[in-house]
Scaffold this motif. Structure first.
Motif, PDB file in Angstrom:
ATOM      1  N   GLU A 186     -12.400 -10.400 -10.718  1.00  0.00           N
ATOM      2  CA  GLU A 186     -13.826 -10.764 -10.727  1.00  0.00           C
ATOM      3  C   GLU A 186     -14.520 -10.979  -9.263  1.00  0.00           C
ATOM      4  OE1 GLU A 186     -15.095 -13.744 -13.483  1.00  0.00           O
ATOM      5  OE2 GLU A 186     -13.383 -13.297 -14.927  1.00  0.00           O
ATOM      6  N   GLY A 187     -13.627 -10.724  -8.339  1.00  0.00           N
ATOM      7  CA  GLY A 187     -14.173 -10.771  -6.993  1.00  0.00           C
ATOM      8  C   GLY A 187     -14.138 -12.303  -6.612  1.00  0.00           C
ATOM      9  N   ARG A 188     -13.491 -13.181  -7.307  1.00  0.00           N
ATOM     10  CA  ARG A 188     -13.750 -14.640  -6.737  1.00  0.00           C
ATOM     11  C   ARG A 188     -12.378 -14.881  -5.990  1.00  0.00           C
ATOM     12  NH1 ARG A 188     -13.248 -17.563 -12.482  1.00  0.00           N
ATOM     13  NH2 ARG A 188     -11.765 -15.890 -12.646  1.00  0.00           N
ATOM     14  N   VAL A 189     -12.468 -15.777  -4.758  1.00  0.00           N
ATOM     15  CA  VAL A 189     -11.303 -16.054  -3.914  1.00  0.00           C
ATOM     16  C   VAL A 189     -10.415 -16.944  -4.740  1.00  0.00           C
ATOM     17  CG1 VAL A 189     -10.448 -17.094  -1.780  1.00  0.00           C
ATOM     18  CG2 VAL A 189     -12.813 -15.580  -1.917  1.00  0.00           C
ATOM     19  N   VAL A 190      -9.010 -16.700  -4.912  1.00  0.00           N
ATOM     20  CA  VAL A 190      -8.229 -17.283  -5.404  1.00  0.00           C
ATOM     21  C   VAL A 190      -6.909 -18.059  -4.609  1.00  0.00           C
ATOM     22  CG1 VAL A 190      -8.354 -16.097  -7.754  1.00  0.00           C
ATOM     23  CG2 VAL A 190      -6.764 -15.246  -6.209  1.00  0.00           C
ATOM     24  N   ALA A 191      -6.912 -17.371  -3.387  1.00  0.00           N
ATOM     25  CA  ALA A 191      -6.098 -17.999  -2.335  1.00  0.00           C
ATOM     26  C   ALA A 191      -6.468 -17.185  -1.079  1.00  0.00           C
ATOM     27  CB  ALA A 191      -4.659 -17.439  -2.729  1.00  0.00           C
ATOM     28  N   VAL A 192      -5.771 -17.714  -0.029  1.00  0.00           N
ATOM     29  CA  VAL A 192      -5.971 -17.305   1.372  1.00  0.00           C
ATOM     30  C   VAL A 192      -4.479 -17.057   1.971  1.00  0.00           C
ATOM     31  CG1 VAL A 192      -6.703 -17.864   3.595  1.00  0.00           C
ATOM     32  CG2 VAL A 192      -8.010 -18.754   1.507  1.00  0.00           C
ATOM     33  N   GLU A 214       0.852  -1.108  -0.052  1.00  0.00           N
ATOM     34  CA  GLU A 214      -0.021   0.067   0.100  1.00  0.00           C
ATOM     35  C   GLU A 214       0.863   1.210   0.179  1.00  0.00           C
ATOM     36  OE1 GLU A 214      -3.873   0.441   2.279  1.00  0.00           O
ATOM     37  OE2 GLU A 214      -2.187   1.297   3.636  1.00  0.00           O
ATOM     38  N   GLY A 215       0.965   1.631  -1.187  1.00  0.00           N
ATOM     39  CA  GLY A 215       1.916   2.973  -1.480  1.00  0.00           C
ATOM     40  C   GLY A 215       3.426   2.538  -1.158  1.00  0.00           C
ATOM     41  N   ASP A 216       4.236   2.800  -0.067  1.00  0.00           N
ATOM     42  CA  ASP A 216       5.524   2.471   0.135  1.00  0.00           C
ATOM     43  C   ASP A 216       5.528   1.432   1.266  1.00  0.00           C
ATOM     44  OD1 ASP A 216       6.557   3.928  -1.716  1.00  0.00           O
ATOM     45  OD2 ASP A 216       7.002   5.787  -0.349  1.00  0.00           O
ATOM     46  N   ASN A 217       4.378   1.122   1.743  1.00  0.00           N
ATOM     47  CA  ASN A 217       4.310   0.077   2.852  1.00  0.00           C
ATOM     48  C   ASN A 217       4.040  -1.174   2.269  1.00  0.00           C
ATOM     49  OD1 ASN A 217       3.855  -1.154   5.366  1.00  0.00           O
ATOM     50  ND2 ASN A 217       1.975  -0.259   5.799  1.00  0.00           N
ATOM     51  N   ARG A 218       5.171  -2.046   2.333  1.00  0.00           N
ATOM     52  CA  ARG A 218       5.228  -3.508   2.214  1.00  0.00           C
ATOM     53  C   ARG A 218       4.738  -4.383   3.054  1.00  0.00           C
ATOM     54  NH1 ARG A 218       7.176  -5.070  -2.683  1.00  0.00           N
ATOM     55  NH2 ARG A 218       8.355  -6.850  -1.794  1.00  0.00           N
ATOM     56  N   LEU A 219       4.680  -3.758   4.519  1.00  0.00           N
ATOM     57  CA  LEU A 219       4.480  -4.772   5.574  1.00  0.00           C
ATOM     58  C   LEU A 219       3.011  -4.451   6.136  1.00  0.00           C
ATOM     59  CD1 LEU A 219       7.647  -4.069   7.654  1.00  0.00           C
ATOM     60  CD2 LEU A 219       6.852  -6.095   6.452  1.00  0.00           C
ATOM     61  N   VAL A 220       2.067  -3.694   5.195  1.00  0.00           N
ATOM     62  CA  VAL A 220       0.854  -3.582   5.527  1.00  0.00           C
ATOM     63  C   VAL A 220       0.045  -4.751   5.814  1.00  0.00           C
ATOM     64  CG1 VAL A 220      -0.110  -3.514   3.097  1.00  0.00           C
ATOM     65  CG2 VAL A 220      -1.374  -2.379   4.660  1.00  0.00           C
ATOM     66  N   ILE A 221       0.430  -6.126   5.090  1.00  0.00           N
ATOM     67  CA  ILE A 221       0.004  -7.471   5.530  1.00  0.00           C
ATOM     68  C   ILE A 221       0.643  -7.947   6.627  1.00  0.00           C
ATOM     69  CG2 ILE A 221      -0.686  -9.788   4.481  1.00  0.00           C
ATOM     70  CD1 ILE A 221      -2.520  -7.367   3.520  1.00  0.00           C
ATOM     71  N   ASP A 222       0.126  -7.763   7.764  1.00  0.00           N
ATOM     72  CA  ASP A 222       1.010  -8.161   8.945  1.00  0.00           C
ATOM     73  C   ASP A 222       0.173  -9.013   9.899  1.00  0.00           C
ATOM     74  OD1 ASP A 222       3.323  -8.326  10.570  1.00  0.00           O
ATOM     75  OD2 ASP A 222       3.555  -6.456  10.783  1.00  0.00           O
ATOM     76  N   HIS A 223       0.600  -8.760  11.152  1.00  0.00           N
ATOM     77  CA  HIS A 223      -0.129  -9.292  12.406  1.00  0.00           C
ATOM     78  C   HIS A 223      -1.923  -9.269  12.092  1.00  0.00           C
ATOM     79  CE1 HIS A 223       3.173 -10.447  14.168  1.00  0.00           C
ATOM     80  NE2 HIS A 223       3.924  -9.105  14.595  1.00  0.00           N
ATOM     81  N   GLY A 224      -2.397 -10.368  12.313  1.00  0.00           N
ATOM     82  CA  GLY A 224      -4.020 -10.352  12.040  1.00  0.00           C
ATOM     83  C   GLY A 224      -4.542 -10.526  10.670  1.00  0.00           C
ATOM     84  N   SER A 225      -3.788 -10.701   9.616  1.00  0.00           N
ATOM     85  CA  SER A 225      -3.851 -10.995   8.226  1.00  0.00           C
ATOM     86  C   SER A 225      -4.008 -12.309   7.990  1.00  0.00           C
ATOM     87  CB  SER A 225      -3.041 -10.222   7.327  1.00  0.00           C
ATOM     88  OG  SER A 225      -3.032  -8.604   7.680  1.00  0.00           O
ATOM     89  N   SER A 226      -3.664 -13.282   8.579  1.00  0.00           N
ATOM     90  CA  SER A 226      -3.711 -14.659   8.238  1.00  0.00           C
ATOM     91  C   SER A 226      -5.123 -15.167   8.240  1.00  0.00           C
ATOM     92  CB  SER A 226      -2.991 -15.677   9.261  1.00  0.00           C
ATOM     93  OG  SER A 226      -1.740 -15.505   9.489  1.00  0.00           O
ATOM     94  N   GLY A 227      -5.382 -15.682   6.974  1.00  0.00           N
ATOM     95  CA  GLY A 227      -6.783 -16.302   6.926  1.00  0.00           C
ATOM     96  C   GLY A 227      -7.690 -15.378   5.649  1.00  0.00           C
ATOM     97  N   ALA A 228      -6.896 -13.983   5.407  1.00  0.00           N
ATOM     98  CA  ALA A 228      -7.688 -13.158   4.599  1.00  0.00           C
ATOM     99  C   ALA A 228      -7.660 -13.742   3.294  1.00  0.00           C
ATOM    100  CB  ALA A 228      -7.002 -11.820   4.773  1.00  0.00           C
ATOM    101  N   PRO A 229      -9.266 -13.117   2.482  1.00  0.00           N
ATOM    102  CA  PRO A 229      -9.002 -13.805   1.270  1.00  0.00           C
ATOM    103  C   PRO A 229      -8.100 -12.792   0.193  1.00  0.00           C
ATOM    104  CG  PRO A 229     -10.634 -12.458   1.866  1.00  0.00           C
ATOM    105  CD  PRO A 229     -10.015 -12.355   2.975  1.00  0.00           C
ATOM    106  N   VAL A 230      -7.694 -13.672  -0.889  1.00  0.00           N
ATOM    107  CA  VAL A 230      -6.988 -12.943  -1.992  1.00  0.00           C
ATOM    108  C   VAL A 230      -7.987 -13.168  -2.980  1.00  0.00           C
ATOM    109  CG1 VAL A 230      -5.127 -12.949  -3.580  1.00  0.00           C
ATOM    110  CG2 VAL A 230      -4.855 -13.417  -0.921  1.00  0.00           C
ATOM    111  N   LEU A 231      -8.255 -11.954  -3.685  1.00  0.00           N
ATOM    112  CA  LEU A 231      -9.630 -11.951  -4.848  1.00  0.00           C
ATOM    113  C   LEU A 231      -8.906 -11.580  -6.075  1.00  0.00           C
ATOM    114  CD1 LEU A 231     -10.981 -10.611  -1.908  1.00  0.00           C
ATOM    115  CD2 LEU A 231     -12.871 -11.994  -3.227  1.00  0.00           C
ATOM    116  N   ASP A 232      -9.419 -12.052  -7.016  1.00  0.00           N
ATOM    117  CA  ASP A 232      -9.200 -11.740  -8.643  1.00  0.00           C
ATOM    118  C   ASP A 232      -9.947 -10.652  -8.981  1.00  0.00           C
ATOM    119  OD1 ASP A 232     -11.663 -12.896  -9.216  1.00  0.00           O
ATOM    120  OD2 ASP A 232     -10.793 -14.403 -10.448  1.00  0.00           O
TER     121      ASP A 232
END
Length: 245
Positions: free
Chosen positions: A198-204, A178-196
């Protein structure tokens, strides 16, 4: 250094705001598809780790009565297939305490996915479609995660799958920032959906890739270099092989 993302702490959960746009999908349509999940431990469960009073992570709704997260999250939360244990679930303006056991654990990579059964439907939950076909190199993606208990929509790209025979074999390696922040996905993010797009879940989301060094007796964590993967995720296609599907 390969560090788990799931947080082990107690915090007051606050819900953040979605940015105006994210990748090629409208995040406003997906805001109710992900959630923050917290398991609070009583004195008996805390045992020798008395400083850990709760575990918080992310998840997403397969349906209003089932939520998916990473296996290491439910292991840390001490969830089982036999016992109904109370979870605190927050998603945007909805907040509930729901009893839940593990329904199924699926997958054949280093990390697997857990489907949690909810005793009662979560209000206003929006189930999302699972994509079975694999990601393509450089494909644009977005995740709706709850680092620190606050909803963040973070864009990125798929880089490649983990090499056969390695500890990340079959895992989807992503570059998220997010911008220059490469650690925005950090503590508490485990389990979050990754979407394409089209809004489909492709990974977790499973883990982050970081480097650490010590300066003046302090540990400083740094992300991988630009252009390199910094998030490890479990392909969601394995959920299509669930029993009864």
């Amino acid at each position: 250094m390969f560090n788990p993302v799931g947080a082990a702490l107690l915090a007051i959960l606050g819900l953040g705001c979605l940015p105006a746009n994210a990748a090629c999908i409208d995040p406003a349509q997906l805001a109710r598809s992900s959630a923050s999940i917290t398991r609070h431990f009583d004195d008996a469960e805390r045992g020798e780790h008395s400083d850990v009073i709760s575990i918080r992570a992310s998840g997403w709704f397969l349906s209003p009565t089932s939520i998916v997260t990473a296996e290491h999250v439910t292991r840390a939360m001490k969830l089982t297939t036999e016992d109904w244990k109370l979870l605190e679930i927050s998603a945007r303006d909805s907040h509930q305490f729901v009893a839940a056991p593990i329904q199924q654990v699926v997958g054949d990579t280093t990390e697997r996915l857990t489907v949690i059964e909810l005793q009662q439907a979560f209000s206003n939950a929006r189930g999302v479609q699972i994509r079975t076909e694999p990601l393509a190199p450089e494909e644009r993606i977005v995740t709706l995660a709850y680092p620190g208990g606050h909803l963040r929509v973070v864009q990125g790209r798929f880089v490649h799958f983990g090499a056969t025979g390695g500890k990340l074999a079959g895992m989807a390696l992503l570059e998220m920032y997010e911008g220059d922040n490469r650690l925005v996905i950090d503590h508490g993010s485990s389990g979050a959906p990754v979407l394409d797009c089209e809004g489909r879940v492709v990974a977790v989301v499973s883990n982050v890739l970081t480097q650490s060094f010590f300066w003046s007796s302090r540990e400083i964590k740094m992300s991988t270099a630009w252009g390199m993967p910094n998030v490890v995720s479990v392909p969601a296609g394995v959920l299509s092989n669930m029993k009864g599907e």
